[in-house]
Scaffold this active site. Structure first.
Site, mmCIF file in Angstrom:
data_model
loop_
_atom_site.group_PDB
_atom_site.id
_atom_site.type_symbol
_atom_site.label_atom_id
_atom_site.label_comp_id
_atom_site.label_asym_id
_atom_site.label_seq_id
_atom_site.Cartn_x
_atom_site.Cartn_y
_atom_site.Cartn_z
ATOM 1 C CG ASP A 61 -39.696 -41.825 -28.323
ATOM 2 O OD1 ASP A 61 -38.716 -41.299 -28.893
ATOM 3 O OD2 ASP A 61 -39.622 -42.916 -27.717
ATOM 4 C CB SER A 62 -37.202 -36.615 -29.319
ATOM 5 O OG SER A 62 -37.669 -36.466 -30.650
ATOM 6 C CG ASP A 100 -40.019 -42.839 -32.203
ATOM 7 O OD1 ASP A 100 -39.536 -43.874 -32.722
ATOM 8 O OD2 ASP A 100 -39.320 -41.865 -31.874
ATOM 9 C CE LYS A 130 -37.121 -43.683 -34.520
ATOM 10 N NZ LYS A 130 -36.824 -43.966 -33.106
ATOM 11 C CD GLU A 132 -36.021 -46.188 -28.482
ATOM 12 O OE1 GLU A 132 -35.612 -46.668 -27.398
ATOM 13 O OE2 GLU A 132 -36.235 -44.966 -28.651
ATOM 14 C CD GLU A 199 -30.305 -41.812 -30.243
ATOM 15 O OE1 GLU A 199 -31.367 -42.368 -30.552
ATOM 16 O OE2 GLU A 199 -30.234 -40.853 -29.444
HETATM 17 O O1 KIV Z 1 -37.414 -39.701 -30.972
HETATM 18 C C1 KIV Z 1 -36.527 -39.312 -31.740
HETATM 19 O O2 KIV Z 1 -36.380 -38.128 -32.027
HETATM 20 C C2 KIV Z 1 -35.634 -40.311 -32.292
HETATM 21 C C3 KIV Z 1 -34.425 -39.824 -33.023
HETATM 22 C C4 KIV Z 1 -33.400 -39.422 -32.059
HETATM 23 C C5 KIV Z 1 -33.919 -40.827 -34.001
HETATM 24 O O3 KIV Z 1 -35.846 -41.479 -32.125
#
Ligand code: KIV
Length: 281
Positions: A61-62, A100, A130, A132, A199
């Site tokens: 989600d980056s 994500d 994934k 969080e 992280e």
């Molecule tokens: O969204 C992302 O890029 C991440 C990484 C920083 C692990 O969750």
């Protein structure tokens, strides 16, 4: 609940057999082979990362930051994550692809979490999601796993909770927070997660978590003792220049290379040097 790992080869959308599975990742940890993971959000870059031999692609989600220019990861939507994941899936031949789940798609309501995870898996054809958090999202993790969807956990600095913490500083430096992180990690493993991202935490804590868990622990700013590493592609390529945390190693300076190419192109157009006789019909 017992961990459930993909033991068999994954099928790509074109019916090709892909090499990496959650089971293989577990075997890599068992034999001490480090796992390399990178983010990708589009077809072209995912093809190159695949060709390079990456083990896992994270459709992170980056994307909210590096693709869309948002300050935080919070605004990205499920539709946008699915769009990025579909683009990546058209490219990959070998790596496992993890997507994500965006902010708001799994917190607080485990029924909604499983239907969102199913949507991501159905529409993107990726391999895993994934999410969080620890104990507070455990019910969602369990429900998603009960639908047969592999889940990667994410603890330490969890960017979707930035407004709760108020800072991107190193997490779990104090004993109490470190003990909670370890408990959360154990709970995620016991629930059945196939891997865990840590992280921005002290290397000593990363080591402890990696030694305690059987599942692979993949770090970003979690030191060298974990089972693998992940970086955001745009950061490690040097496309982004403002973001310079200690853990970031830049493998290229694509910002300067692109800037120079763009400037040269503009110059050539304006000087009537492009196209030349050989570049026209
Ligand atoms: O969204 C992302 O890029 C991440 C990484 C920083 C692990 O969750």
């Amino acid at each position: 609940m017992q961990s459930q790992f993909i033991k068999y080869n994954n099928m790509s959308s074109e019916g090709k057999v892909r090499v990496m599975t959650t089971h293989r990742l577990l075997e890599m940890k068992e034999r001490g082979e480090k796992i390399a993971m990178l983010t990708a959000y589009d077809y072209t870059s995912a093809s190159i990362v695949d060709e390079a031999g990456i083990d896992i692609i994270l459709v992170g989600d980056s994307a909210a930051n590096v693709m869309a220019g948002h300050e935080t990861t919070l605004p990205i939507t499920i539709d946008q994550m699915i769009y990025h994941a579909q683009s990546v899936m058209r490219a990959v031949k070998n790596p496992l692809v993890v997507v994500d789940m965006p902010f708001g798609s799994y917190q607080g309501n485990s029924k909604m979490a499983v239907s969102n995870a199913i949507r991501i898996m159905k529409e993107s054809e990726a391999d895993a999601v994934k999410i969080e958090g620890g104990m507070e999202i455990l019910e969602s993790v369990e429900r998603i796993l009960s639908a047969g969807i592999p889940v990667m956990g994410h603890l330490g600095l969890t960017p979707q909770s930035i407004h709760k913490f108020g800072t991107y500083a190193v997490r779990a430096k104090e004993e109490e927070e470190a003990a909670k992180l370890l408990q959360d990690a154990i709970a995620l493993e016991n629930a059945g997660c196939f891997a865990l991202v840590l992280e921005k935490i002290p290397a000593s804590l990363g080591k402890k978590v990696a030694e305690t868990l059987k599942i692979p622990v993949i770090g970003i700013g979690a030191g060298k003792y974990v089972d693998g590493q992940v970086l955001v592609m745009h950061d490690m390529l040097g496309l982004t220049t403002q973001f310079s945390p200690r853990f970031l190693r830049r493998y290229a300076n694509l910002h300067d290379i692109c800037l120079e190419a763009f400037r040269q192109y503009i110059h050539d157009v304006k000087a009537c040097d492009f196209p030349n006789d050989n570049e026209q019909y």
